[in-house]
Design a protein around this motif. Sequence first.
Motif, PDB file in Angstrom:
ATOM      1  N   GLN A   1       0.826  -1.204   0.000  1.00  0.00           N
ATOM      2  CA  GLN A   1       0.000   0.000   0.000  1.00  0.00           C
ATOM      3  C   GLN A   1       0.864   1.260   0.000  1.00  0.00           C
ATOM      4  N   VAL A   2       1.952   1.233   0.743  1.00  0.00           N
ATOM      5  CA  VAL A   2       2.875   2.375   0.763  1.00  0.00           C
ATOM      6  C   VAL A   2       3.417   2.614  -0.645  1.00  0.00           C
ATOM      7  N   GLU A   3       3.796   1.549  -1.317  1.00  0.00           N
ATOM      8  CA  GLU A   3       4.346   1.661  -2.670  1.00  0.00           C
ATOM      9  C   GLU A   3       3.293   2.165  -3.659  1.00  0.00           C
ATOM     10  N   ILE A   4       2.056   1.697  -3.536  1.00  0.00           N
ATOM     11  CA  ILE A   4       0.990   2.158  -4.427  1.00  0.00           C
ATOM     12  C   ILE A   4       0.807   3.670  -4.301  1.00  0.00           C
ATOM     13  N   PHE A   5       0.790   4.170  -3.076  1.00  0.00           N
ATOM     14  CA  PHE A   5       0.584   5.605  -2.880  1.00  0.00           C
ATOM     15  C   PHE A   5       1.785   6.418  -3.363  1.00  0.00           C
ATOM     16  N   LYS A   6       2.995   5.855  -3.236  1.00  0.00           N
ATOM     17  CA  LYS A   6       4.169   6.518  -3.813  1.00  0.00           C
ATOM     18  C   LYS A   6       4.027   6.593  -5.326  1.00  0.00           C
ATOM     19  N   ASN A   7       3.644   5.474  -5.938  1.00  0.00           N
ATOM     20  CA  ASN A   7       3.468   5.413  -7.387  1.00  0.00           C
ATOM     21  C   ASN A   7       2.404   6.400  -7.857  1.00  0.00           C
ATOM     22  N   LEU A   8       1.354   6.560  -7.060  1.00  0.00           N
ATOM     23  CA  LEU A   8       0.266   7.474  -7.424  1.00  0.00           C
ATOM     24  C   LEU A   8       0.619   8.928  -7.109  1.00  0.00           C
ATOM     25  N   GLN A   9       1.797   9.141  -6.534  1.00  0.00           N
ATOM     26  CA  GLN A   9       2.270  10.476  -6.161  1.00  0.00           C
ATOM     27  C   GLN A   9       1.323  11.145  -5.166  1.00  0.00           C
ATOM     28  N   LEU A  10       0.855  10.344  -4.224  1.00  0.00           N
ATOM     29  CA  LEU A  10      -0.030  10.834  -3.170  1.00  0.00           C
ATOM     30  C   LEU A  10       0.704  10.739  -1.838  1.00  0.00           C
ATOM     31  N   PRO A  11       0.481  11.696  -0.937  1.00  0.00           N
ATOM     32  CA  PRO A  11       1.169  11.658   0.354  1.00  0.00           C
ATOM     33  C   PRO A  11       0.701  10.475   1.205  1.00  0.00           C
ATOM     34  N   GLN A  12       1.590  10.024   2.068  1.00  0.00           N
ATOM     35  CA  GLN A  12       1.276   8.857   2.891  1.00  0.00           C
ATOM     36  C   GLN A  12       0.147   9.138   3.884  1.00  0.00           C
TER      37      GLN A  12
ATOM     38  N   PHE B   1     -14.003   5.304  -7.817  1.00  0.00           N
ATOM     39  CA  PHE B   1     -13.977   6.212  -8.964  1.00  0.00           C
ATOM     40  C   PHE B   1     -12.737   7.109  -8.876  1.00  0.00           C
ATOM     41  N   PHE B   2     -12.500   7.666  -7.681  1.00  0.00           N
ATOM     42  CA  PHE B   2     -11.333   8.529  -7.516  1.00  0.00           C
ATOM     43  C   PHE B   2     -10.031   7.736  -7.549  1.00  0.00           C
ATOM     44  N   ALA B   3     -10.068   6.484  -7.104  1.00  0.00           N
ATOM     45  CA  ALA B   3      -8.877   5.631  -7.223  1.00  0.00           C
ATOM     46  C   ALA B   3      -8.543   5.414  -8.699  1.00  0.00           C
ATOM     47  N   PHE B   4      -9.567   5.161  -9.506  1.00  0.00           N
ATOM     48  CA  PHE B   4      -9.352   4.983 -10.942  1.00  0.00           C
ATOM     49  C   PHE B   4      -8.787   6.262 -11.559  1.00  0.00           C
ATOM     50  N   LEU B   5      -9.320   7.407 -11.158  1.00  0.00           N
ATOM     51  CA  LEU B   5      -8.787   8.685 -11.657  1.00  0.00           C
ATOM     52  C   LEU B   5      -7.333   8.886 -11.234  1.00  0.00           C
ATOM     53  N   ALA B   6      -7.003   8.499 -10.015  1.00  0.00           N
ATOM     54  CA  ALA B   6      -5.620   8.644  -9.538  1.00  0.00           C
ATOM     55  C   ALA B   6      -4.673   7.790 -10.375  1.00  0.00           C
ATOM     56  N   HIS B   7      -5.090   6.571 -10.699  1.00  0.00           N
ATOM     57  CA  HIS B   7      -4.267   5.706 -11.552  1.00  0.00           C
ATOM     58  C   HIS B   7      -4.149   6.291 -12.955  1.00  0.00           C
ATOM     59  N   SER B   8      -5.225   6.842 -13.449  1.00  0.00           N
ATOM     60  CA  SER B   8      -5.212   7.442 -14.787  1.00  0.00           C
ATOM     61  C   SER B   8      -4.310   8.677 -14.825  1.00  0.00           C
ATOM     62  N   ARG B   9      -4.335   9.455 -13.756  1.00  0.00           N
ATOM     63  CA  ARG B   9      -3.545  10.693 -13.676  1.00  0.00           C
ATOM     64  C   ARG B   9      -2.057  10.423 -13.830  1.00  0.00           C
ATOM     65  N   VAL B  10      -1.580   9.318 -13.265  1.00  0.00           N
ATOM     66  CA  VAL B  10      -0.155   9.001 -13.368  1.00  0.00           C
ATOM     67  C   VAL B  10       0.132   8.058 -14.536  1.00  0.00           C
ATOM     68  N   LYS B  11      -0.897   7.841 -15.358  1.00  0.00           N
ATOM     69  CA  LYS B  11      -0.774   6.999 -16.549  1.00  0.00           C
ATOM     70  C   LYS B  11      -0.311   5.579 -16.205  1.00  0.00           C
ATOM     71  N   ASP B  12      -0.913   5.024 -15.135  1.00  0.00           N
ATOM     72  CA  ASP B  12      -0.663   3.637 -14.774  1.00  0.00           C
ATOM     73  C   ASP B  12      -1.138   2.729 -15.891  1.00  0.00           C
ATOM     74  N   THR B  13      -0.599   1.534 -15.933  1.00  0.00           N
ATOM     75  CA  THR B  13      -1.049   0.561 -16.921  1.00  0.00           C
ATOM     76  C   THR B  13      -2.505   0.199 -16.634  1.00  0.00           C
ATOM     77  N   PHE B  14      -3.161  -0.310 -17.644  1.00  0.00           N
ATOM     78  CA  PHE B  14      -4.558  -0.715 -17.479  1.00  0.00           C
ATOM     79  C   PHE B  14      -4.675  -1.786 -16.396  1.00  0.00           C
ATOM     80  N   GLY B  15      -3.689  -2.676 -16.333  1.00  0.00           N
ATOM     81  CA  GLY B  15      -3.700  -3.741 -15.333  1.00  0.00           C
ATOM     82  C   GLY B  15      -3.693  -3.228 -13.902  1.00  0.00           C
TER      83      GLY B  15
END
Length: 116
Positions: free
Chosen positions: A29-40, A79-93
């Motif tokens: 979870q820590v790594e996911i939030f780092k990847n999403l560029q969101l504060p811990q 919905f906002f989690a999906f937007l956060a992934h989209s914002r950092v251009k995460d892979t579809f997976g």
Amino acid sequence: MVISIVLKSILICLFLVLGVQKIFGHPMQVEIFKNLQLPQWFRLVTGWVQLVGVIFLIIGFWEEWMTIIGGIWLGVTMFFAFLAHSRVKDTFGKSVPALVFLIIAIVLVISTYAKM
């Protein structure tokens, strides 16, 4: 209706685990939030938001309207989690789980509302 019980149970189990993982700082979870560029600190807030959604869904076993509130609550979160992934251009997976859980929450809300 059996479908709403199954969907509610899936969401309760999933978000209970994910919420607790976020609150206690599971490395994934820590790594996911780092990847999403969101504060811990936002990881902690998200974990508590998810646990509140779980509480709504559990109460929903006795009060159906709480299932609708919980489904909307968790659906908006996904919905906002999906937007956060989209914002950092995460892979579809990496983005698709949020989308799938959003769809499950929508189906739960609609099926619960339809039987009320």
